[in-house]
Scaffold this motif. Structure first.
Motif, PDB file in Angstrom:
ATOM      1  N   ASP A   1     -13.424   1.408  -5.304  1.00 63.41           N
ATOM      2  CA  ASP A   1     -12.436   0.733  -6.147  1.00 63.41           C
ATOM      3  C   ASP A   1     -13.151  -0.145  -7.171  1.00 63.41           C
ATOM      4  O   ASP A   1     -14.393  -0.148  -7.244  1.00 63.41           O
TER       5      ASP A   1
ATOM      6  N   GLN B   1     -15.735  -1.445  -3.430  1.00 63.11           N
ATOM      7  CA  GLN B   1     -15.430  -1.170  -2.021  1.00 63.11           C
ATOM      8  C   GLN B   1     -15.020   0.291  -1.847  1.00 63.11           C
ATOM      9  O   GLN B   1     -14.345   0.861  -2.703  1.00 63.11           O
ATOM     10  N   LYS B   2     -15.416   0.881  -0.722  1.00 64.96           N
ATOM     11  CA  LYS B   2     -15.058   2.267  -0.430  1.00 64.96           C
ATOM     12  C   LYS B   2     -13.540   2.421  -0.369  1.00 64.96           C
ATOM     13  O   LYS B   2     -12.841   1.574   0.189  1.00 64.96           O
ATOM     14  N   ILE B   3     -13.058   3.524  -0.948  1.00 65.62           N
ATOM     15  CA  ILE B   3     -11.635   3.845  -0.893  1.00 65.62           C
ATOM     16  C   ILE B   3     -11.496   5.338  -0.616  1.00 65.62           C
ATOM     17  O   ILE B   3     -12.264   6.143  -1.157  1.00 65.62           O
TER      18      ILE B   3
ATOM     19  N   ALA C   1      -5.709   5.293   1.463  1.00 62.73           N
ATOM     20  CA  ALA C   1      -5.044   4.301   0.610  1.00 62.73           C
ATOM     21  C   ALA C   1      -3.731   4.829   0.047  1.00 62.73           C
ATOM     22  O   ALA C   1      -2.854   4.053  -0.335  1.00 62.73           O
TER      23      ALA C   1
ATOM     24  N   TYR D   1      -2.448   2.939  -8.546  1.00 56.45           N
ATOM     25  CA  TYR D   1      -3.873   3.246  -8.681  1.00 56.45           C
ATOM     26  C   TYR D   1      -4.143   3.933 -10.014  1.00 56.45           C
ATOM     27  O   TYR D   1      -3.366   4.776 -10.456  1.00 56.45           O
TER      28      TYR D   1
ATOM     29  N   THR E   1      -4.921  -0.875  -8.963  1.00 57.19           N
ATOM     30  CA  THR E   1      -6.283  -0.797  -8.447  1.00 57.19           C
ATOM     31  C   THR E   1      -7.024   0.349  -9.124  1.00 57.19           C
ATOM     32  O   THR E   1      -6.526   1.474  -9.165  1.00 57.19           O
TER      33      THR E   1
ATOM     34  N   ILE F   1     -10.030   3.150  -9.474  1.00 60.55           N
ATOM     35  CA  ILE F   1     -10.832   4.004  -8.602  1.00 60.55           C
ATOM     36  C   ILE F   1     -11.813   4.795  -9.462  1.00 60.55           C
ATOM     37  O   ILE F   1     -11.435   5.367 -10.485  1.00 60.55           O
TER      38      ILE F   1
END
Length: 192
Positions: free
Chosen positions: A42, A46-48, A52, A95, A121, A123
């Motif tokens: 993200d 941080q891993k996404i 999600a 997103y 958010t 990505i």
């Protein structure tokens, strides 16, 4: 008597064929999960993952930060639609997935999205992983070289709506009527 037995056998055979046909049709048209598994990052680094996109109503838009018109317009409108829904849309998570990860680092995404909304958010990630995700979500993407040596990106301009299971729920088209877009999001919030 023989005629009754024959009619009974034909009725059983017809019911059996009907049942088998129904089962075959159900298997052919079984609801398949939408999208593909992915592991990206993200805007905070941080891993996404696809997780999600589950657990509540979700809105996903694929674009890029160097987009001259479609992406900023869509993000601006999306923020306005979510504001208009107020508490009705409080569970909707939005997103923005970059289709240009070479330029759209997490830091660039964070700064860019900060101009529009704190509810969306960003990505991004490795180009091959982003390309696989876009393809898995049936998003058209094409890099277009420009005369000045730079490039732009052609891409699907629709906003994807996903239900609580992460399955396809509908779309909002680019520059769709505001009332129609809000009604779709309201329905998503209620159904998901």
């Amino acid at each position: 008597m023989m005629r009754s037995i024959l009619v009974g056998i034909l009725a059983v055979m017809a019911a059996g064929i009907g049942f088998l046909t129904f089962q075959w049709y159900e298997q052919q048209n079984a609801r398949k999960a939408f999208g593909v598994p992915f592991e990206l990052v993200d805007q905070n680094g941080q891993k996404i993952t696809e997780a999600a996109f589950k657990g509540g109503p979700r809105v996903v838009f694929f674009g890029f930060t160097h987009c001259p018109e479609v992406c900023p317009t869509t993000l601006f409108e999306l923020d306005g639609w979510l504001d208009q829904l107020s508490d009705e849309g409080k569970d909707i998570k939005a997103y923005f997935v970059s289709i240009d990860p070479e330029r759209d680092t997490p830091e660039v995404m964070k700064t860019y999205l900060g101009n529009f909304s704190d509810r969306i958010t960003g990505i991004t990630g490795a180009p091959d992983k982003v390309a696989a995700m876009a393809k898995g979500f049936s998003i058209y993407v094409r890099k277009v070289e420009l005369d000045d040596g730079g490039y732009t990106m052609d891409h699907t301009a629709s906003v994807l709506l996903l239900d609580s299971d992460g399955d396809f729920f509908g779309t909002i088209a680019y520059e769709e009527n505001r009332d129609t877009a809000v009604a779709k999001l309201r329905r998503l919030a209620k159904e998901a």
